[in-house]
Design a protein around this motif. Structure first.
Motif, PDB file in Angstrom:
ATOM      1  N   PRO A 104      -6.446   0.607  -5.684  1.00 48.45           N
ATOM      2  CA  PRO A 104      -6.732   2.218  -5.697  1.00 48.45           C
ATOM      3  C   PRO A 104      -7.628   2.778  -6.352  1.00 48.45           C
ATOM      4  N   ALA A 105      -8.206   3.858  -5.571  1.00 50.38           N
ATOM      5  CA  ALA A 105      -9.823   4.481  -5.487  1.00 50.38           C
ATOM      6  C   ALA A 105      -9.651   4.856  -7.606  1.00 50.38           C
ATOM      7  N   ARG A 131       0.467  -1.568   0.259  1.00 51.27           N
ATOM      8  CA  ARG A 131      -0.545   0.544   0.181  1.00 51.27           C
ATOM      9  C   ARG A 131       0.869   1.444  -0.149  1.00 51.27           C
ATOM     10  N   ARG A 132       1.652   0.855   0.860  1.00 55.07           N
ATOM     11  CA  ARG A 132       3.050   2.692   0.964  1.00 55.07           C
ATOM     12  C   ARG A 132       4.090   3.104  -0.120  1.00 55.07           C
ATOM     13  N   PHE A 133       4.004   1.089  -1.193  1.00 52.08           N
ATOM     14  CA  PHE A 133       5.370   1.595  -2.277  1.00 52.08           C
ATOM     15  C   PHE A 133       5.637   1.193  -3.591  1.00 52.08           C
ATOM     16  N   TRP A 134       3.099   0.271  -3.754  1.00 53.24           N
ATOM     17  CA  TRP A 134       3.507   0.180  -5.214  1.00 53.24           C
ATOM     18  C   TRP A 134       2.553   1.423  -5.141  1.00 53.24           C
ATOM     19  N   GLU A 135       2.540   2.193  -5.955  1.00 54.96           N
ATOM     20  CA  GLU A 135       2.039   2.540  -7.194  1.00 54.96           C
ATOM     21  C   GLU A 135       1.121   2.095  -7.683  1.00 54.96           C
ATOM     22  N   PRO A 136      -0.434   2.925  -7.577  1.00 56.00           N
ATOM     23  CA  PRO A 136      -1.576   2.255  -7.595  1.00 56.00           C
ATOM     24  C   PRO A 136      -1.782   1.016  -9.541  1.00 56.00           C
ATOM     25  N   ARG A 137      -1.383   1.713 -10.628  1.00 58.35           N
ATOM     26  CA  ARG A 137      -1.538   0.466 -11.953  1.00 58.35           C
ATOM     27  C   ARG A 137      -0.051  -1.123 -10.669  1.00 58.35           C
ATOM     28  N   MET A 138       0.083  -0.458 -10.112  1.00 58.72           N
ATOM     29  CA  MET A 138       0.876  -1.996 -10.219  1.00 58.72           C
ATOM     30  C   MET A 138      -0.504  -2.955  -8.600  1.00 58.72           C
ATOM     31  N   ARG A 139      -0.349  -2.471  -7.947  1.00 59.15           N
ATOM     32  CA  ARG A 139      -1.501  -2.864  -7.629  1.00 59.15           C
ATOM     33  C   ARG A 139      -2.430  -3.154  -7.405  1.00 59.15           C
ATOM     34  N   ARG A 149     -10.383   6.285 -11.363  1.00 57.58           N
ATOM     35  CA  ARG A 149      -9.915   8.100 -11.484  1.00 57.58           C
ATOM     36  C   ARG A 149     -10.465   7.829 -12.643  1.00 57.58           C
ATOM     37  N   GLU A 201      -2.891  -3.935 -10.768  1.00 55.75           N
ATOM     38  CA  GLU A 201      -2.291  -5.501 -11.869  1.00 55.75           C
ATOM     39  C   GLU A 201      -1.470  -6.944 -11.203  1.00 55.75           C
TER      40      GLU A 201
END
Ligand code: SF4
Ligand code: SF4
Ligand code: SF4
Ligand code: FES
Lengths: 954, 77
Positions: free
Chosen positions: B74-75, B35-43, B77, B45
């Protein structure tokens, strides 16, 4: 020698608390106990003639020019070797003293060339000055007697000359090399009239000399003299600034003639370096005016098109237009930026602000990703702050020094000299490194333990050390109880005490005899002050962050954090790694290491910048590459970094860069990354701009402009123009205003201003109301996070395994004379020491493969292949080979893999399974490198370079 | 993004936290790190990969993703 404008007090200052009072020429003076008469007089404004003494060295008492009279004492003691005593009455001038001094000078001058008017030291020569102040009018011995005027000049060092005809054998150079630098390269040969100074068997270049320049500074005559002064003459003014190379952050006086640098001399009052330097900062600054410097902005639509010179306005408008076009097409998150550890704090702050405020996302990262990002993560998790705990001076109080995965004599030379001084004075040394680095055994320094582990086994070694500490009752339980989280401690303690973490059980993994680990653990835990220094050999591993936390665990359990002489000290690679991280260059953190998910912090910055800050972390550099190949990341602004050369798995990086629709590169040279760029913005060197750098000890120092930016704009002005073109107003008139904004928004910087920096010279953050003059040692009363946190650090072997096909382990690193990707140092005379990257290999491995010293060999991994020249050396352990990445054509990163630290994605540069075979032809990658280099050079208009045609003088 | 690589990165993160004696603490640690280090598209995926069967994912990764799915998504967008 220092220019005459810098006062020389003759002998070093003494730090004693006790003072003594005496009279010098009737004036009462009070000085710290142990101060010499010569220094006490100088501090009181009385200049006693002197020649063999200088305040960077202990007094030697050989020239007898500094003689004085002391009431009720017989004879004429030398004031440099006589300590002040209470009640002394000292006379510095009398007829008798004058006669004595004149006769000393007569002897010197009778054997000295009388070419003062054409001598390069003219106007800045102590011998000349002393002839003046002693009132020498005649030389009774004549000039015809035996002399040394036939000696030949040694010009072998690229930066300074040695002219023995001018030598007065004061031995200041010898003592500087021994005491200050610690290299012991010079000797006084012969006795009496025959004595002379010698470097090595033949000349300076052939000797042990590392060209630090300390002897040149110490020399009172023209004997040792910078070639730049010989060629250009003495400077007319000086500006204090900060070295732009390594994380030691040495303070320098840029000695100038108009807007031309004539020499860089380490600044005596510099608190990081105390007047010392290394070959890079002292001499390798010529790249700033190298013919390859870019001086015109350029654009092109495709990377196969020729570059087109444009005005700054056109270039900026084009770049901004492309960013907006791409965001409209692919989304807000399809663009990002990379800040540079070679740029100033103010510049990195602006780049991350540009990304967060104008690009509207958090896709900003910095080159610390590939070096010290695990330090940030590991120290923040355990201690609460992403920075080293000490100042450099702290090493003076260390009793046991542990060096892990660092090679300070090459990577951080000025700090290494300090460390060696302490080691010579009696501190013990433990080296944990797969290579036998120079510190393990050098003149008058010898490691008590060298734990020569297998690459990749850091965590195993640290766990084994901690195991010994907790199971042999060496833990500082009262410190832990008072300072640390006890529940976490108990858990950790139970973990490290497990039999699997004993040195014996881990012997196979570490390759280190258990007895040595036990001995080292006992030494570190019981020596008194234990201080740990580490470098990229710790961080650049798949367990990099785990290792940093294991180091913090070990320091906490032995009570070695929170006072001078101890601590956890990351030795930072580039000059401003600490600063670029502090300034919010990471995709998950705003300045001051505050996570973007924190609404209060977002609110603070959002309000100040007039925008809404995104609450999600952005892409890290390796994620940007993957997203680019994947098609969701399309534009990148890179300031002052060369990711195509420095990052691992070159072919993957090249593919990512080729996938971008707009790559904006801002750099002083056409670097490897620029070969894939669409917009080229000429950068400015550290001599051309104002700002600050923050070194490895959190010390913020001023960078001062001494010449105008070559292409018209300083780097911060370019970022500002880009922001304005994107509709995000930035209106700074000077970097001081940027620092004011940083200070207002960042608690650890609240008290920092340019005025204060001018006043104090430098400041170690945190600097705020509680610590207005800064903080040399952190965590003194309590840890920044409150209670220190022990973290379980299980040892996990890297996935990168040797096999029949790839039986050796490659580890990579740096050497003294070159810096990082070499873009700067390769464009200086430092290349005489390192013309090319070489592959170090153990004799046994070499013999097995039929490789001789000097052969060209192929280096192959699962990722790629390149060729290098082999150096067969016992510094390596069998099974491990080593090289550097200073030259792009070596393509070392073609071989390194995508493996990375689990927490931060810092690449595992230190462990790659490879094979080495005898070979002659260049690899496929190198042939395509040559092709791209030729193509790109042809696409560059000559007029865009300072010197016309590219590649000259390389 | 390269799914194979994301799985590998997640496995590496999980391997660190797996040393934690309490399983819940380990799973929380893994999820919070992502949650803290992965950018939304990585999460996004990695969650999609989980839904496709989670090939190559370690037990810890799967369990952490499942237990913390809401926080990791991720929310839009
Ligand atoms: S070279 Fe300079 S410093 Fe060294 S002995 Fe000669 S005069 Fe003194
Ligand atoms: S330059 Fe430095 S290393 Fe070389 S001889 Fe002088 S003091 Fe010694
Ligand atoms: S490179 Fe490092 S040690 Fe050398 S002068 Fe510069 S800051 Fe100092
Ligand atoms: S300066 Fe004191 S003896 Fe030379």
């Amino acid at each position: 020698m220092y220019s005459n404008k810098v006062q020389d007090f003759g002998t070093p200052a003494r730090g004693a608390d006790a003072t003594v009072s005496l009279q010098i020429d009737g004036t009462p003076v009070t000085v710290p106990a142990g101060t010499s008469l010569l220094r006490a007089a100088a501090e009181a404004g009385v200049r006693i003639p002197k020649l063999c003494a200088t305040d960077s060295l202990e007094a030697f008492g050989s020239c007898r020019l500094c003689v004085v009279e002391v009431e009720a004492r017989k004879g004429f003691p030398a004031s440099c070797t006589t300590p002040c005593e209470s009640g002394m009455k000292v006379t510095t001038q009398s007829k008798k003293l004058g006669d004595l001094r004149r006769s000393v000078m007569e002897l010197y001058i009778s054997d000295h060339p009388l070419d003062c008017l054409t001598c390069p030291a003219n106007g800045n020569c102590e011998l000349q000055d002393m002839a003046g102040v002693t009132g020498l009018r005649e030389v009774r011995y004549g000039y015809a007697g035996a002399n040394h005027l036939q000696g030949t000049k040694d010009t072998s060092n690229p930066y300074f000359t040695f002219d023995p005809t001018k030598c007065i054998v004061c031995s200041r150079c010898v003592r500087a090399c021994d005491e200050v630098q610690g290299t012991f390269a010079l000797t006084v040969q012969g006795r009496g009239f025959d004595s002379k100074i010698a470097a090595g068997p033949t000349d300076f270049l052939d000797s042990e000399c590392v060209s630090c320049g300390a002897c040149v500074q110490a020399c009172p005559t023209a004997t040792l003299m910078e070639k730049s002064i010989v060629e250009q003459g003495q400077p007319d003014h000086a500006v204090v600034t900060t070295c732009a190379y390594c994380g030691v952050g040495c303070s320098f006086r840029a000695e100038m003639k108009g807007a031309e640098v004539v020499r860089m001399v380490p600044h005596k009052d510099g608190k990081a370096n105390h007047g010392h330097s290394c070959v890079k900062g002292r001499f390798a600054w010529g790249y700033a005016t190298h013919p390859d410097r870019l001086k015109k902005p350029m654009i092109r639509s495709k990377i196969t098109d020729p570059w087109r010179e444009v005005t700054w306005d056109e270039a900026i408008a084009h770049a901004a237009g492309e960013i907006r076009r791409i965001q409209a097409k692919y989304g807000t998150a399809s663009v990002g930026g990379i800040t540079s550890s070679r740029c100033t704090n103010e510049e990195t702050y602006l780049v991350q602000k540009l990304v967060r405020a104008a690009f509207g996302n958090n896709n900003v990262d910095t080159c610390a990703r590939v070096c010290h990002s695990p330090t940030g993560y590991g120290l923040k998790t355990t201690l609460g702050e992403s920075a080293g705990t000490q100042d450099f001076d702290s090493v003076e109080h260390a009793d046991c020094i542990v060096v892990i995965g660092a090679n300070p004599t090459d990577g951080h030379p000025v700090f290494a000299s300090r460390m060696k001084q302490r080691l010579r004075a009696g501190a013990s040394l433990i080296v944990i490194d797969p290579r036998r680095i120079d510190l393990v055994e050098s003149p008058h320094v010898r490691a008590a333990f060298h734990l020569q582990l297998k690459p990749g086994a850091n965590v195993a070694v640290l766990n084994a050390l901690a195991h010994v500490v907790v199971t042999e009752g060496l833990a500082d339980e009262s410190y832990v109880r008072e300072r640390c989280d006890l529940a976490e401690y108990e858990k950790w303690r139970a973990f490290v005490a497990l039999p699997k973490n004993s040195p014996e059980a881990l012997e196979a993994a570490t390759g280190v005899p258990a007895a040595a680990i036990r001995g080292a653990a006992r030494l570190y835990a019981t020596a008194g002050n234990g201080a740990i220094y580490y470098g990229l050999g710790v961080t650049e591993h798949s367990q990099g962050s785990t290792t940093v936390m294991a180091i913090a665990n070990l320091a906490m359990v032995t009570g070695n954090i929170g006072r001078p002489g101890v601590g956890v000290n990351p030795l930072r690679g580039q000059n401003n790694v600490q600063g670029s991280c502090d300034m919010g260059s990471f995709p998950h953190e705003l300045p001051g290491y505050r996570h973007v998910s924190d609404p209060a912090v977002r609110e603070l910055f959002g309000k100040a910048w007039g925008v809404t800050i995104q609450d999600e972390p952005g892409l890290r550099i390796p994620n940007m590459f993957d997203a680019a190949i994947d098609g969701s990341f399309k534009a990148l602004y890179v300031q002052g970094e060369d990711i195509a050369q420095s990052d691992p798995d070159t072919k993957h990086v090249q593919k990512a860069l080729e996938s971008l629709e707009c790559l904006i590169v801002q750099d002083i040279f056409l670097n490897e990354t620029a070969k894939y760029a669409h917009v080229l913005l000429p950068g400015s060197s550290f001599l051309e701009k104002d700002g600050t750098f923050t070194n490895a000890e959190r010390r913020i120092s001023r960078v001062r402009r001494v010449m105008p930016p070559l292409a018209g704009l300083a780097d911060w002005e370019v970022t500002q123009a880009l922001a304005n073109a994107l509709g995000q107003p930035m209106r700074y008139a000077h970097p001081a205003e940027i620092m004011a904004e940083i200070a207002a928004l960042t608690p650890t910087f609240h008290g920092v201003t340019y005025d204060k920096l001018d006043r104090l010279g430098s400041i170690q953050w945190p600097c705020n109301d509680t610590a207005p003059a800064g903080t040399p040692v952190m965590h003194e009363q309590q840890f920044v996070r409150g209670k220190g946190r022990f973290v379980i650090t299980d040892y996990l072997a890297t996935d990168e395994r040797t096999s029949r096909r790839f039986p050796l382990i490659l580890t990579t690193g740096r050497i003294l004379s070159q810096y990082n990707v070499g873009a700067q140092t390769r464009r200086t005379a430092n290349t005489v020491w390192h013309e090319r990257d070489v592959l170090e290999i153990h004799p046994h491995d070499a013999e097995q493969r039929g490789i001789r010293d000097g052969d060209t060999v192929a280096l192959q991994s699962r990722k790629g292949e390149t060729t290098l020249r082999a150096v067969v050396t016992e510094r390596m352990q069998p099974g491990v080979v080593y090289t550097t990445f200073h030259h792009p054509e070596s393509g070392v990163n073609v071989v390194t893999t995508e493996n990375s630290d689990w927490a931060t994605n810092c690449p595992e540069y230190k462990v790659t399974a490879v094979q080495v075979v005898a070979h002659v032809a260049r690899s496929d990658w190198q042939r395509s490198f040559d092709q791209v280099a030729d193509q790109q050079e042809a696409l560059l208009p000559k007029s865009a370079l300072l010197g016309g045609a590219p590649g000259e003088g390389r | 993004m390269d799914g194979r690589k994301l799985v590998r990165m997640a496995n590496d993160i999980a391997a660190f936290f797996a040393a934690e004696p309490e399983r819940k603490v380990a799973l929380d640690g893994i999820a919070s790190h992502l949650r803290r280090f992965w950018e939304p598209r990585m999460r996004r995926e990695i969650l999609a990969l989980l839904d496709q069967g989670g090939e190559g994912m370690s037990e810890h990764v799967r369990d952490a993703l499942r237990a913390h799915r809401r926080a990791l998504e991720p929310a839009a967008r």
